[in-house]
Structure formats: C-alpha cells, structure tokens
Design a protein around this motif. Structure first.
Motif, PDB file in Angstrom:
ATOM      1  N   PHE A  10       0.821  -1.222   0.000  1.00  0.00           N
ATOM      2  CA  PHE A  10       0.000   0.000   0.000  1.00  0.00           C
ATOM      3  C   PHE A  10       0.859   1.279   0.000  1.00  0.00           C
ATOM      4  O   PHE A  10       0.830   2.078  -0.942  1.00  0.00           O
ATOM      5  N   ASP A  30       9.829  -6.175  -4.019  1.00  0.00           N
ATOM      6  CA  ASP A  30       8.775  -6.784  -3.189  1.00  0.00           C
ATOM      7  C   ASP A  30       8.808  -8.302  -3.387  1.00  0.00           C
ATOM      8  O   ASP A  30       9.120  -8.783  -4.478  1.00  0.00           O
ATOM      9  N   LEU A  32       6.095 -10.020  -3.005  1.00  0.00           N
ATOM     10  CA  LEU A  32       4.707 -10.336  -3.398  1.00  0.00           C
ATOM     11  C   LEU A  32       4.135 -11.474  -2.548  1.00  0.00           C
ATOM     12  O   LEU A  32       3.641 -12.472  -3.081  1.00  0.00           O
ATOM     13  N   LEU A  59      11.801  -9.938  -5.190  1.00  0.00           N
ATOM     14  CA  LEU A  59      12.848 -10.548  -4.361  1.00  0.00           C
ATOM     15  C   LEU A  59      12.449 -10.522  -2.893  1.00  0.00           C
ATOM     16  O   LEU A  59      11.879  -9.539  -2.408  1.00  0.00           O
ATOM     17  N   TYR A 150       3.623  -8.060  16.398  1.00  0.00           N
ATOM     18  CA  TYR A 150       3.987  -7.122  15.316  1.00  0.00           C
ATOM     19  C   TYR A 150       4.776  -5.947  15.900  1.00  0.00           C
ATOM     20  O   TYR A 150       5.873  -5.610  15.435  1.00  0.00           O
ATOM     21  N   VAL A 180      -2.606   4.447   8.519  1.00  0.00           N
ATOM     22  CA  VAL A 180      -2.592   5.057   7.188  1.00  0.00           C
ATOM     23  C   VAL A 180      -3.778   4.524   6.365  1.00  0.00           C
ATOM     24  O   VAL A 180      -4.097   3.340   6.431  1.00  0.00           O
TER      25      VAL A 180
HETATM   26  N1  LIG Z   1      -0.585   0.912   6.786  1.00  0.00           N
HETATM   27  C1  LIG Z   1      -0.451   1.397   8.020  1.00  0.00           C
HETATM   28  O1  LIG Z   1      -1.400   1.914   8.614  1.00  0.00           O
HETATM   29  C2  LIG Z   1       0.885   1.332   8.713  1.00  0.00           C
HETATM   30  C3  LIG Z   1       0.998   1.930   9.992  1.00  0.00           C
HETATM   31  C4  LIG Z   1       2.239   1.889  10.632  1.00  0.00           C
HETATM   32  C5  LIG Z   1       3.320   1.293  10.041  1.00  0.00           C
HETATM   33  N2  LIG Z   1       3.179   0.710   8.810  1.00  0.00           N
HETATM   34  C6  LIG Z   1       4.351   0.101   8.196  1.00  0.00           C
HETATM   35  O2  LIG Z   1       4.494   0.647   6.896  1.00  0.00           O
HETATM   36  C7  LIG Z   1       5.096  -0.306   6.029  1.00  0.00           C
HETATM   37  C8  LIG Z   1       4.228  -0.526   4.803  1.00  0.00           C
HETATM   38  O3  LIG Z   1       2.965  -1.013   5.223  1.00  0.00           O
HETATM   39  P1  LIG Z   1       1.772  -1.256   4.223  1.00  0.00           P
HETATM   40  O4  LIG Z   1       0.533  -0.886   4.948  1.00  0.00           O
HETATM   41  O5  LIG Z   1       2.070  -0.661   2.917  1.00  0.00           O
HETATM   42  O6  LIG Z   1       1.803  -2.861   4.140  1.00  0.00           O
HETATM   43  P2  LIG Z   1       1.680  -3.844   2.868  1.00  0.00           P
HETATM   44  O7  LIG Z   1       1.521  -5.209   3.412  1.00  0.00           O
HETATM   45  O8  LIG Z   1       0.644  -3.324   1.956  1.00  0.00           O
HETATM   46  O9  LIG Z   1       3.106  -3.709   2.174  1.00  0.00           O
HETATM   47  C9  LIG Z   1       4.243  -4.404   2.600  1.00  0.00           C
HETATM   48  C10 LIG Z   1       4.866  -5.120   1.400  1.00  0.00           C
HETATM   49  O10 LIG Z   1       6.084  -5.729   1.824  1.00  0.00           O
HETATM   50  C11 LIG Z   1       6.228  -6.955   1.125  1.00  0.00           C
HETATM   51  N3  LIG Z   1       7.138  -7.829   1.895  1.00  0.00           N
HETATM   52  C12 LIG Z   1       6.900  -8.419   3.077  1.00  0.00           C
HETATM   53  N4  LIG Z   1       7.960  -9.156   3.458  1.00  0.00           N
HETATM   54  C13 LIG Z   1       8.910  -9.015   2.497  1.00  0.00           C
HETATM   55  C14 LIG Z   1      10.220  -9.530   2.310  1.00  0.00           C
HETATM   56  N5  LIG Z   1      10.785 -10.365   3.199  1.00  0.00           N
HETATM   57  N6  LIG Z   1      10.915  -9.168   1.193  1.00  0.00           N
HETATM   58  C15 LIG Z   1      10.363  -8.334   0.277  1.00  0.00           C
HETATM   59  N7  LIG Z   1       9.111  -7.836   0.400  1.00  0.00           N
HETATM   60  C16 LIG Z   1       8.398  -8.165   1.489  1.00  0.00           C
HETATM   61  C17 LIG Z   1       4.824  -7.508   0.998  1.00  0.00           C
HETATM   62  O11 LIG Z   1       4.699  -8.406  -0.094  1.00  0.00           O
HETATM   63  C18 LIG Z   1       3.985  -6.249   0.832  1.00  0.00           C
HETATM   64  O12 LIG Z   1       3.677  -6.009  -0.526  1.00  0.00           O
HETATM   65  C19 LIG Z   1       5.292  -1.559   6.884  1.00  0.00           C
HETATM   66  O13 LIG Z   1       6.609  -1.536   7.394  1.00  0.00           O
HETATM   67  C20 LIG Z   1       4.296  -1.400   8.001  1.00  0.00           C
HETATM   68  O14 LIG Z   1       4.688  -2.099   9.149  1.00  0.00           O
HETATM   69  C21 LIG Z   1       1.983   0.715   8.134  1.00  0.00           C
END
Ligand SMILES: NC(=O)c1ccc[n+]([C@@H]2O[C@H](COP(=O)([O-])OP(=O)(O)OC[C@H]3O[C@@H](n4cnc5c(N)ncnc54)[C@H](O)[C@@H]3O)[C@@H](O)[C@H]2O)c1
Length: 323
Positions: A10, A30, A32, A59, A150, A180
C-alpha cells in the motif's frame, strides 16, 4: 536512484508513484507475499510499470546474496524500507512470519547499507511500538510498550538500528506512521474492509464497540512527509511520528461514511480484540518543526477520495482476500 522496498504494498506503491512523478529513477522491490491478494499487488505494480524510470524486482529481502548483487549493481542514494509483515491480529496466528520479514529481513538490509555506505535511509517502524499510555498525544520520547508480536518486531528493529548505526555517517530516519488509509489501501484494514462489506450488503464487525480512537493519516500526506524526510540532511538517527494528530472514534468513521454514501450501514458490535491499542494519538510537533509539513488531509476529504477510488475500482473481488 531510490530503492523502495515493499513497492507492491500500500504505502510502497504510493511512495513509488510520488517519486516517479517527481522524475526520479526508482527500483521497487517486493516479495509479493500472499498476506492479502497478490492480484491486488500486481494491479498496483501494473500502474507503476507504465513509467519508464521504474523497475520492479521480485525478491525476498532475506535472500542476502541476491540483495547484495542488487546493491553492487546500483548506486542507491536513498533507501526507503517499507517492506514488512503488518497486521496485529495475524501476528498471533503466524508470529514467525513477523520475525522473519520484519526482523531478519531488516537485518539483511542494515548490513548492506553499512557495506555500501548508503547516505540516506528511511526505516518504517509503527505507532504500535508505543502501546497504550496515560497521557496523549504521544511524542517520540514516550517509552515503548508494545502490546503484540507485530509491535515487538518493530521495537526490536529500532533497537538494532540505534546500536548498529551509532557513529555511522548516514542520514537515518525511523518513521512511526499512525493508521494510514487511502486509495489502493490494505484490504485487511478497517476502511477497505468496511467498504467491501457495505458493497456486499454484509455486516461489519466493529470491535471494542466502536470506541477505539485512531489517528487516521492520509497516504498522500505520508509519502510527501517521507520524501521530505529523505531530503533532510542530518547525520545520525532521528525518529519521527507520522500522524495527522486528530484522533477519531471508529463510531464517527462509520457516521461520516454513512453520510458520504447516503446509505445505512449494518454493523455488529464486538468486544475488544487481543493486542489492539485503545487509542492511537500522536504528536506531530517534531514533524511540523523540522520539515514544516502542515497541511494534513482532513478525514472527510480523505474518506471521500478513498470512496471515490473504491467505486471506480473494477476488480473489487480481490479486496476480499486477506489472511
Ligand atoms: N498501513 C499502516 O497503517 C501502517 C501503519 C504503521 C506502520 N506501517 C508500516 O508501513 C510499512 C508498509 O505497510 P503497508 O501498509 O504498505 O503494508 P503492505 O503489506 O501493503 O506492504 C508491505 C509489502 O512488503 C512486502 N514484503 C513483506 N515481506 C517481504 C520480504 N521479506 N521481502 C520483500 N518484500 C516483502 C509484501 O509483499 C507487501 O507487498 C510496513 O513496514 C508497516 O509495518 C503501516
């Protein structure tokens, strides 16, 4: 050249889109994973791939040799590390995936950042590291009180960073985003879940009887702030909350949504779930002071934009798939 990890996710997707609009070259990485619909991630990528200055690498960050090759080949000026296993509820079902994708994967990136002497690094932590407190708003100096697995993995990463990059010549920012939301958001989070349930005429489960307070922060604000932080030349490690600092009760979110949609919403009130925070309410004073970011999107306009996107999104079925 920027490296954005979690580019199919996202925030990563919006981050890449923003950087590409600014005419930067971006490599998006990513694994995926299938925490939620892979087709949805591919849809986001198909939009990014329309830009010639974008390159996608599939990756897993834990594959240290391949990642080393990528660092060797490219001269990354800035790395924005967004990849992670998010979600509070799922962290009780599969804690290992949090240790692997949040702690182990980040360790690999940290070592390469040191090895290749990367100048600018953004590490994404989370507001969940704070847990519940007696006083609000929460500023960056409040103690860690992680309530779930988490949050614990994010605390662990922050501690590793502070040790590893002490006295290292780097502009390193730890960011702690708060709830977010926005178009192309996460299907496992409240707003998209709610819109899907309304569309499918199903009940929405509302936990803690809708009494949770959440500091909803619109994704466009988040990526603009990350960009500004990535330009901030300040040697050492700095920590920033990323939040609108306007907490709102979930019951109010439902009311606003009802008004926008001019529809009734069927809800099922439920007890609080394990590991969830009662309140997320951050202070953004440091952000305002250091990078002069002021114009946060208000919740009504943010929700309107999200709903408009949802209505126009053709493949709504993919939004029902998450763990
Ligand atoms: N969305 C929120 O409200 C929020 C709030 C606080 C913190 N965060 C942090 O922001 C970041 C992004 O969150 P998001 O909401 O976009 O989550 P998301 O799950 O949509 O995106 C994370 C992406 O990371 C990829 N991923 C996971 N493990 C991986 C690995 N080992 N190697 C490569 N890719 C990998 C996943 O495939 C995924 O597409 C994260 O670190 C999350 O903890 C998000």
């Amino acid at each position: 050249m920027f490296l954005v990890t979690g580019a199919a996710g996202f925030i990563g997707f919006h981050m890449c889109k923003f950087l590409l609009k600014k005419k930067f070259k971006v490599i998006g990485l990513d694994s995926l994973n299938n925490y939620y619909s892979k087709s949805f991630k591919l849809k986001r990528l198909s939009i990014l791939k329309k830009e010639r200055s974008f390159k996608f690498i599939k990756l897993d960050l834990c594959k240290s040799n391949k990642l080393d090759q990528l660092f060797k080949k490219n001269n990354f000026k800035t790395i924005i590390h967004l990849a992670a296993q998010p979600g509070v509820v799922y962290s009780y079902k599969d804690p290992k995936s949090y240790t692997v994708n949040n702690v182990n994967a980040s360790k690999v990136i940290f070592e390469l950042i040191k090895k290749y002497k990367i100048k600018n690094f953004i590490f994404t932590s989370s507001s969940s590291v704070y847990g519940d407190h007696k006083k609000y708003p929460i500023n960056e100096n409040f103690t860690f009180k992680p309530k779930n697995h988490y949050a614990k993995t994010k605390v662990k990463c922050e501690k590793i960073i502070k040790k590893l990059f002490k006295n290292f010549n780097i502009n390193l920012k730890i960011i702690r985003p708060f709830t977010v939301y926005g178009p192309f958001g996460r299907p496992d989070m409240l707003i998209l879940k709610m819109l899907s349930k309304i569309k499918n005429k199903k009940h929405i489960d509302i936990y803690n009887y809708g009494k949770h307070l959440r500091d909803f922060t619109y994704v466009d604000d988040v990526v603009r702030i990350i960009y500004k932080l990535s330009l901030r030349e300040k040697r050492g490690v700095e920590v920033f909350n990323i939040c609108a600092s306007k907490p709102i009760e979930i019951n109010n979110i439902l009311e606003i949504t009802k008004k926008i949609l001019k529809k009734n919403i069927k809800i099922r009130l439920k007890r609080k779930r394990k590991g969830e925070m009662n309140v997320t309410y951050g202070s953004n004073e440091k952000l305002l002071k250091k990078i002069k970011y002021k114009k946060f999107t208000d919740i009504e306009s943010g929700l309107k934009k999200t709903i408009k996107w949802y209505k126009s999104f053709s493949n709504k079925k993919v939004l029902n798939r998450y763990k």
